[in-house]
Design an enzyme around this catalytic site. Sequence first.
Site, PDB file in Angstrom:
ATOM      1  N   ASP A 101      17.877   2.972   9.450  1.00  0.00           N
ATOM      2  CA  ASP A 101      18.839   3.457   8.969  1.00  0.00           C
ATOM      3  C   ASP A 101      19.790   4.735   9.726  1.00  0.00           C
ATOM      4  O   ASP A 101      20.882   4.725   9.379  1.00  0.00           O
ATOM      5  CB  ASP A 101      18.234   4.400   7.702  1.00  0.00           C
ATOM      6  N   ARG A 121      17.622  -3.866  -0.180  1.00  0.00           N
ATOM      7  CA  ARG A 121      16.514  -4.010  -1.089  1.00  0.00           C
ATOM      8  C   ARG A 121      16.869  -3.844  -2.619  1.00  0.00           C
ATOM      9  O   ARG A 121      16.327  -4.316  -3.430  1.00  0.00           O
ATOM     10  CB  ARG A 121      15.436  -2.588  -0.555  1.00  0.00           C
ATOM     11  N   GLU A 136      -1.521  -9.920   7.084  1.00  0.00           N
ATOM     12  CA  GLU A 136      -0.724 -10.242   8.421  1.00  0.00           C
ATOM     13  C   GLU A 136       0.478 -10.956   7.928  1.00  0.00           C
ATOM     14  O   GLU A 136       0.510 -12.067   7.208  1.00  0.00           O
ATOM     15  CB  GLU A 136      -1.565 -11.031   9.034  1.00  0.00           C
ATOM     16  N   ASN A 188       5.309   5.503  -2.038  1.00  0.00           N
ATOM     17  CA  ASN A 188       6.702   5.741  -2.416  1.00  0.00           C
ATOM     18  C   ASN A 188       7.335   4.531  -2.777  1.00  0.00           C
ATOM     19  O   ASN A 188       8.235   4.478  -4.049  1.00  0.00           O
ATOM     20  CB  ASN A 188       7.371   6.203  -1.445  1.00  0.00           C
ATOM     21  N   HIS A 237       0.886  -1.261   0.033  1.00  0.00           N
ATOM     22  CA  HIS A 237      -0.071  -0.072  -0.216  1.00  0.00           C
ATOM     23  C   HIS A 237       0.973   1.348   0.044  1.00  0.00           C
ATOM     24  O   HIS A 237       0.385   2.177  -0.018  1.00  0.00           O
ATOM     25  CB  HIS A 237      -0.853  -0.035   1.189  1.00  0.00           C
ATOM     26  N   ASN A 238       2.386   1.014   0.211  1.00  0.00           N
ATOM     27  CA  ASN A 238       3.148   2.020   0.127  1.00  0.00           C
ATOM     28  C   ASN A 238       3.254   2.860  -1.057  1.00  0.00           C
ATOM     29  O   ASN A 238       4.031   2.332  -2.124  1.00  0.00           O
ATOM     30  CB  ASN A 238       4.339   1.703   0.689  1.00  0.00           C
ATOM     31  N   PHE A 282      14.587   5.592   6.804  1.00  0.00           N
ATOM     32  CA  PHE A 282      13.547   5.120   7.728  1.00  0.00           C
ATOM     33  C   PHE A 282      14.014   4.068   8.624  1.00  0.00           C
ATOM     34  O   PHE A 282      15.174   3.506   8.503  1.00  0.00           O
ATOM     35  CB  PHE A 282      12.427   5.080   7.024  1.00  0.00           C
ATOM     36  N   LYS A 340      22.267   5.388  -1.500  1.00  0.00           N
ATOM     37  CA  LYS A 340      21.738   4.037  -0.667  1.00  0.00           C
ATOM     38  C   LYS A 340      21.441   3.014  -1.627  1.00  0.00           C
ATOM     39  O   LYS A 340      21.334   1.852  -1.427  1.00  0.00           O
ATOM     40  CB  LYS A 340      20.844   4.616   0.099  1.00  0.00           C
ATOM     41  N   ASP A 378       9.985  -8.880   1.972  1.00  0.00           N
ATOM     42  CA  ASP A 378       9.934  -8.390   3.540  1.00  0.00           C
ATOM     43  C   ASP A 378      11.421  -8.311   3.885  1.00  0.00           C
ATOM     44  O   ASP A 378      12.285  -8.630   3.157  1.00  0.00           O
ATOM     45  CB  ASP A 378       9.498  -9.710   4.462  1.00  0.00           C
TER      46      ASP A 378
END
Length: 190
Positions: A151, A177, A39, A11, A8-9, A148, A171, A68
């Site tokens: 970090d 990621r 969940e 960005n 849902h993010n 975030f 980064k 994840d």
Amino acid sequence: MKLVLATHNKNKFIEIRSLLPEHIELLSLDDIGCKEDIEETGDTIDENAIIKAEYVRNHYGYDCFADDTGLEVESLAGAPGVYSARYAGDEKNDEANISKLLNQLEERNDRTARFKTVIALKLNGHENLFTGICEGSIINEKRGNNGFGYDPVFLPKGYDKTFAEMNLEEKSKISHRARAFRALVEYLSQ
């Protein structure tokens, strides 16, 4: 090809969309009408990524990928690991998580850590996992205002800046990621 990113993010969605080949139409959970938070009940980072991708595949019928991420600290036997986001409680508070981590490391000399991202891809009835790791260590106090999560206290190996002191471009060259997504993009480009 239509592919759902289980997030849902907004960005994260924009960032990932820019990395994918042109022939892939990327959809978010909001785009397919999935309003629920899926969940994460797995015992490992891998399991949580798989759970999210399977949920979308089973409930909405779309090919999907989900990620994840966790911070694994050597002297804490890999903690916080799969519980990184809720290390200090279910409210997922970054400041509280960092405070708890620093308190737990206060008496420890070994501050070796790594960030690990796992992406689970459910495509054409097959499952593939892509892993990205960034080795580093946990410093004694927060530095930097970017990023975030952990970090501000994570110092990547071979660098003198924390992730929070780096801009997004810096980064993205070395992050866990980015490494996992590069492996996914390479696979999808074939």
